[in-house]
Design a protein around this motif. Sequence first.
Motif, short mmCIF file in Angstrom:
data_model
loop_
_atom_site.label_atom_id
_atom_site.label_comp_id
_atom_site.label_asym_id
_atom_site.label_seq_id
_atom_site.Cartn_x
_atom_site.Cartn_y
_atom_site.Cartn_z
N SER A 1 0.86 -1.18 0.00
CA SER A 1 0.00 0.00 0.00
C SER A 1 0.89 1.22 0.00
O SER A 1 1.92 1.25 0.67
CB SER A 1 -0.90 0.01 1.24
N GLU B 1 -14.36 4.75 -4.95
CA GLU B 1 -12.91 4.58 -5.08
C GLU B 1 -12.57 3.15 -4.71
O GLU B 1 -13.06 2.63 -3.70
CB GLU B 1 -12.17 5.54 -4.15
N GLY C 1 -9.45 0.93 -3.42
CA GLY C 1 -8.09 1.04 -2.87
C GLY C 1 -7.97 2.28 -2.00
O GLY C 1 -7.39 3.29 -2.41
N SER D 1 -4.39 5.27 2.45
CA SER D 1 -4.36 6.23 3.55
C SER D 1 -5.70 6.96 3.73
O SER D 1 -5.95 7.57 4.77
CB SER D 1 -3.29 7.28 3.27
N ASN E 1 -6.79 10.22 -1.07
CA ASN E 1 -7.51 10.49 -2.33
C ASN E 1 -9.02 10.58 -2.09
O ASN E 1 -9.70 11.38 -2.74
CB ASN E 1 -7.17 9.41 -3.36
N GLU F 1 -11.42 -0.97 0.61
CA GLU F 1 -10.03 -1.37 0.88
C GLU F 1 -10.03 -2.83 1.31
O GLU F 1 -10.83 -3.24 2.14
CB GLU F 1 -9.44 -0.46 1.99
N ASP G 1 -13.11 -6.87 -1.25
CA ASP G 1 -12.35 -6.97 -2.50
C ASP G 1 -12.98 -6.01 -3.50
O ASP G 1 -14.09 -6.25 -3.99
CB ASP G 1 -12.38 -8.41 -3.02
N GLY G 2 -12.26 -4.97 -3.81
CA GLY G 2 -12.76 -3.93 -4.70
C GLY G 2 -13.02 -4.41 -6.12
O GLY G 2 -13.66 -3.69 -6.90
N THR H 1 -7.39 2.91 -7.62
CA THR H 1 -6.04 3.39 -7.27
C THR H 1 -5.10 2.22 -6.99
O THR H 1 -4.20 2.31 -6.16
CB THR H 1 -6.08 4.40 -6.09
N ARG I 1 -4.76 -6.66 -5.18
CA ARG I 1 -4.57 -8.00 -4.63
C ARG I 1 -5.84 -8.79 -4.90
O ARG I 1 -6.94 -8.27 -4.74
CB ARG I 1 -4.36 -7.93 -3.13
N1 SAH Z 1 -5.87 5.83 -2.81
C1 SAH Z 1 -4.85 5.53 -1.82
C2 SAH Z 1 -3.65 4.79 -2.37
C3 SAH Z 1 -3.98 3.38 -2.66
S1 SAH Z 1 -2.63 2.23 -2.77
C4 SAH Z 1 -4.40 6.80 -1.11
O1 SAH Z 1 -4.88 7.88 -1.44
O2 SAH Z 1 -3.61 6.68 -0.15
C5 SAH Z 1 -3.58 0.84 -3.27
C6 SAH Z 1 -4.47 0.27 -2.18
O3 SAH Z 1 -5.30 -0.73 -2.77
C7 SAH Z 1 -3.69 -0.43 -1.07
O4 SAH Z 1 -4.03 0.15 0.16
C8 SAH Z 1 -4.14 -1.89 -1.16
O5 SAH Z 1 -4.24 -2.51 0.11
C9 SAH Z 1 -5.50 -1.75 -1.82
N2 SAH Z 1 -5.97 -2.94 -2.53
C10 SAH Z 1 -5.21 -3.86 -3.17
N3 SAH Z 1 -6.01 -4.79 -3.70
C11 SAH Z 1 -7.28 -4.46 -3.41
C12 SAH Z 1 -8.56 -5.04 -3.70
N4 SAH Z 1 -8.66 -6.17 -4.39
N5 SAH Z 1 -9.65 -4.39 -3.24
C13 SAH Z 1 -9.56 -3.25 -2.52
N6 SAH Z 1 -8.39 -2.66 -2.21
C14 SAH Z 1 -7.27 -3.26 -2.66
#
Ligand code: SAH
Length: 184
Positions: free
Chosen positions: A35, A60, A62, A65, A68, A86, A113-114, A130, A184
Amino acid sequence: MRSVPRHLFLPGLTLASAYADEAVALKWRGGRAISSISQPSMIAAMLEMLDVQPGSHILEIGTGSGYNAALLATLAGESERVVTVEIDDQLATEARAHLSSAGFDMVEVHVGDGRAGWPARAPYDRIIVTASTPSPEQSWVEQLAVAGRMVVPLARELQAVAYVKIGDELEQRGTSPALFIPLR
Ligand code: SAH
């Protein structure tokens, strides 16, 4: 971006690091970042392509933090219009705390799971992903409103692609360079 305090999403960092135009890893596993908070200039380019309107209902994928999501809420003008998903429970908990400390309590942070989107609150006017993926998921296309816009970073192309939904199909509307952690 000036109105969202990025340092509240990066507790423990110096102000200089929090406001540098750089990505910052948030969590590591096996020597790899799983992440990270994205580079501000890259987020800005993607948000420009997303073209959020006042009142837009936004998904959104992901949360990371939560930074976004706070930008999205600022652009929509209403935090309760933003839903973010997330996969990592711990990151989601931290993101809720960051959002709350910055005054964005109404952003909905869900663990899941997004790839499945978040059907309970569909349709969305805007969807932003993201984390990178080989191609847009069908679930996102289904949950996007007609004439809605979606921005997705494609893993192999190293760029984010903007799409508009015309009927049941996506039409490409622009690209910007983007390097993201894979979904993931
Ligand atoms: N938008 C975030 C940055 C995201 S980094 C910001 O502003 O900080 C990507 C994120 O996607 C990570 O936190 C990771 O854990 C998450 N992620 C990875 N696979 C995912 C999935 N299948 N579903 C939801 N989130 C996921």
